[in-house]
Write an enzyme that holds these catalytic residues in place. Structure first.
Site, PDB file in Angstrom:
ATOM      1  N   CYS A 169       0.854  -1.315   0.024  1.00  0.00           N
ATOM      2  CA  CYS A 169      -0.150   0.104   0.024  1.00  0.00           C
ATOM      3  C   CYS A 169       1.045   1.282  -0.025  1.00  0.00           C
ATOM      4  O   CYS A 169       0.434   2.296  -0.617  1.00  0.00           O
ATOM      5  CB  CYS A 169      -1.163  -0.037   1.049  1.00  0.00           C
ATOM      6  SG  CYS A 169      -0.157   0.012   2.774  1.00  0.00           S
TER       7      CYS A 169
ATOM      8  N   HIS B 293      -2.904   0.713   7.127  1.00  0.00           N
ATOM      9  CA  HIS B 293      -3.065   0.787   5.813  1.00  0.00           C
ATOM     10  C   HIS B 293      -2.882   2.497   5.347  1.00  0.00           C
ATOM     11  O   HIS B 293      -3.276   3.237   6.009  1.00  0.00           O
ATOM     12  CB  HIS B 293      -4.412   0.362   5.258  1.00  0.00           C
ATOM     13  CG  HIS B 293      -4.775   0.638   3.981  1.00  0.00           C
ATOM     14  ND1 HIS B 293      -4.018  -0.210   2.827  1.00  0.00           N
ATOM     15  CD2 HIS B 293      -5.842   1.094   3.137  1.00  0.00           C
ATOM     16  CE1 HIS B 293      -4.887   0.143   1.734  1.00  0.00           C
ATOM     17  NE2 HIS B 293      -5.475   0.911   1.973  1.00  0.00           N
TER      18      HIS B 293
END
Length: 412
Positions: A111, A200
């Site tokens: 990510c 994330h």
């Protein structure tokens, strides 16, 4: 940021000693992506290694409007690190809008790279470098999912991303994949467990007069509305604050990074204009003295400019080229001095320019030092100290202090 739809390869080959530093061959053979902390220095070095020019990552310490005002402009994008929760899918666009480059995260722990690419590929004025330019063109007609797969198979990006991978990072990532696969086998329909959710990175960008949230774990971009004011960052702040408020105090940690125009670019441009102003006005002063046949005052002597340690031409130290000086545009006030014959006024302007240059050069040195500090910090992170840690633990064990150390570490 361990959440992704792809499990990745199940077999890895490492050296016999798990504490031994990961070799370049092991990193190259490994098909996974390592976790990367929300450290601006790491993102800056990754972007430079990608070949991206003219952008810098800085930490956002507060979403207070007064603090956000200190961010260099323009702000190209924001990256938000948080413990991921899925939002209402109905908020997403039915498909990726025309003119927006958006990739899903289909590989675990990718990510950081996905968030960076989702921002820089939407900034037309940026120089992306040969590899990313070709990748952007190659994936222009791909769906977000296919772009995500393309990132996972893009050795250029994976190599740079995994340059931060230590042996233990790789082993932990493999173990996490194995545990996730086992958990899915035990439950046909695994309910989402917020306690197991991973950290994330997601991106926020202004594109086509709208503000967008680009979350690689969501199928499509989310339109947050038209840009209401000139400063879109202030518009995003409440969105991020709402996210943060969903968690209990002390339960979670967040990080916010900004991608801004490299401050060094503006500083060098200001220095170029300063140097051109000084040399142009000085030549004009000398010409007036020559035309009048008058003796030249000491304050206008070219030797004094050198004695003042003024920069009068290109300089590698300050990243200043002759081309930049030639292309610099003088301010209206300094242009006016070139039409004046008031030597006293011009001498005063020269003194102001001299003082200003001292400050500009100091700021440039600070920025260059910051870039070097990023390189040093990234080099330290890339240094795999597994063997050193193993050696220290063995010494503690021989001294009979290992259990005390472990208890102290667990309680701290």
């Amino acid at each position: 940021s361990g959440d992704a739809s792809s499990e990745g390869p199940s077999s890895r080959t490492y050296s016999q000693d798990p504490s031994a530093p990961a070799t370049n061959e092991e990193r190259s053979r490994w098909k996974g992506f390592c976790e990367i902390e929300s450290e601006p220095a790491f993102f800056n070095v990754m972007l430079r290694d990608f070949g991206v020019e003219g952008v810098r990552v800085q930490e956002v310490v507060s979403l207070d409007p007064d603090m956000l005002a200190y961010l260099p402009r323009p702000v190209y994008g924001l990256i938000f690190l948080f413990k991921w929760r899925e939002e209402d899918p109905d908020k997403q666009e039915p498909s990726c809008p025309e003119g927006i480059w958006f990739a899903n995260q289909t590989v675990n722990n990718a990510c950081a790279s996905v968030a960076l690419l989702n921002i820089v590929n939407n900034i037309p004025e940026l120089k992306l470098g040969e590899h990313l330019e070709q990748f952007k063109e190659f994936t222009a007609d791909f769906t977000p999912a296919l772009r995500g797969d393309a990132i996972g198979n893009f050795e250029f990006v994976k190599t740079i991303h995994n340059s931060f991978a230590r042996k233990m990072d790789m082993l932990n990532a493999d173990l996490q994949l194995k545990n996730d696969a086992a958990a899915r086998k035990k439950s046909k329909a695994k309910d989402s467990d917020e306690d197991d959710a991973g950290f994330h990175f997601i991106a926020f960008i202004p594109v086509q007069d709208k503000v967008w949230k680009l979350d690689g774990l969501e199928r499509q971009p989310q339109n947050l509305g038209p840009i209401a004011d000139d400063d879109w960052v202030l518009q995003v702040a409440p969105e991020i604050e709402t996210r943060m408020a969903q968690y209990e105090d002390g339960q979670i940690e967040f990080a916010i990074l900004s991608l801004v125009k490299e401050p060094l670019i503006k500083l060098v441009a200001v220095l170029a204009e300063n140097v051109k102003s000084i040399t142009s006005i000085h030549r004009h002063l000398l010409q007036i003295q020559s035309d009048r046949g008058e003796p030249q005052p000491d304050s206008l002597d070219g030797k004094e400019l050198v004695q003042q340690d003024l920069l009068l031409g290109p300089s590698e130290q300050y990243r200043l080229s002759q081309e930049a000086i030639d292309q610099a545009v003088l301010s209206p006030e300094n242009e006016q001095q070139l039409k004046s014959d008031d030597l006293v006024a011009m001498s005063a302007v020269m003194q102001q320019l001299s003082t200003a240059q001292t400050s500009i050069r100091a700021s440039i040195r600070d920025e260059i030092s910051a870039i070097q500090a990023d390189d040093d910090r990234a080099a330290s992170r890339r240094n795999d100290r597994g063997l050193l840690a193993k050696g220290l633990l063995q010494v503690l064990e021989r001294m009979g202090r290992l259990s005390i150390f472990m208890e102290s570490a667990c309680c701290s």
